[in-house]
Scaffold this active site. Structure first.
Site, PDB file in Angstrom:
ATOM      1  N   HIS A 139       0.540  -1.706  -0.432  1.00  0.00           N
ATOM      2  CA  HIS A 139       0.534  -0.097   0.120  1.00  0.00           C
ATOM      3  C   HIS A 139       0.910   1.787   0.504  1.00  0.00           C
ATOM      4  CE1 HIS A 139      -2.948   2.938   0.962  1.00  0.00           C
ATOM      5  NE2 HIS A 139      -2.831   3.301   1.841  1.00  0.00           N
ATOM      6  N   HIS A 184       0.908   5.845  -1.156  1.00  0.00           N
ATOM      7  CA  HIS A 184      -0.330   6.848  -1.181  1.00  0.00           C
ATOM      8  C   HIS A 184       0.714   7.585  -2.934  1.00  0.00           C
ATOM      9  CE1 HIS A 184      -1.248   7.408   3.432  1.00  0.00           C
ATOM     10  NE2 HIS A 184      -1.759   6.560   2.755  1.00  0.00           N
ATOM     11  N   TYR A 222       0.190  -3.514 -20.777  1.00  0.00           N
ATOM     12  CA  TYR A 222       1.205  -3.389 -19.694  1.00  0.00           C
ATOM     13  C   TYR A 222      -0.184  -3.733 -18.684  1.00  0.00           C
ATOM     14  CZ  TYR A 222       5.278  -5.004 -21.290  1.00  0.00           C
ATOM     15  OH  TYR A 222       6.195  -6.564 -22.113  1.00  0.00           O
TER      16      TYR A 222
END
Length: 216
Positions: A97, A99, A124
């Protein structure tokens, strides 16, 4: 079944190397973002409020199969999110994860659709990450987010958290980082064009699915 010490040591190093690379190239800043990797008897996860650019292999948090913190620094507050993905997707060996700037910007500007934040515009994108749904905003670490992501973790390879950024999962830490990078690049392309590009046709997407064993 337990993970061999050498295998765990290599996995710790890979997490730190990938974290440093993503941080150095601006995919994450400050102490935002987290990485986990599955072990035979649990998983490793980056500590809470840790900078991905300065991770220490020895200080990564270790969690057992019962989701209990057993060693290392205190685990990320997104622990439940990672746990839910692993519980619902046996193929997932890493959850990542960040930002990332363009993906967060996409949620602020408006995604293409809630069930696919970006249409299939490059091959892709289809091959590395596929269809990515939007998860509505909730505070970081909210249980409702973990529940929503877990419910679809076996159907997709990533989600985009509104105002918070992408969560992707893959068969290894390195593959997860490649998927994240491809998704961020696709968002950058989408946002920089004045006129949204036409997506790949259903026939073209189906050809990619057949040739590369992926699913949109």
């Amino acid at each position: 079944m337990t993970t061999a010490p050498d295998d765990e040591a290599r996995l710790r190093e890979e997490i730190c190397e990938v974290g440093a690379s993503l941080h150095a190239r601006g995919y994450t800043t400050g102490t935002a973002g987290n990485i986990s990797a599955r072990l035979a008897d649990g998983w490793l996860i980056t500590p809470t409020d840790a900078c991905l650019g300065r991770l220490d292999p020895a200080r990564l948090a270790k969690v057992n199969a019962g989701n209990e913190w057993i060693s290392g620094d205190k685990p990320s507050k997104t622990l439940a999110l990672h746990h839910g993905i692993y519980a619902r997707n046996a193929q997932a060996r890493c959850v990542l994860h960040t930002h990332s700037t363009h993906l967060v910007a996409l949620t602020l500007a408006g995604v293409a659709a809630p069930d696919a934040v970006l249409p299939p515009i490059t091959p892709y994108q289809v091959m590395k990450i596929g269809r990515v749904p939007l998860i509505p905003y909730a505070r970081p670490g909210a249980a409702t987010v973990a529940e929503q992501v877990a419910a679809i973790a076996g159907e997709v390879r990533g989600v985009l958290l509104e105002r918070l950024g992408p969560v992707v999962w893959a068969e290894s830490v390195t593959r997860a980082s490649h998927a994240l990078e491809e998704l961020e690049e696709t968002a950058r392309l989408w946002l920089m064009l004045e006129k949204p590009p036409a997506p790949l046709t259903p026939t073209q997407v189906a050809e990619l699915e057949s040739a590369f064993g992926v699913r949109w």
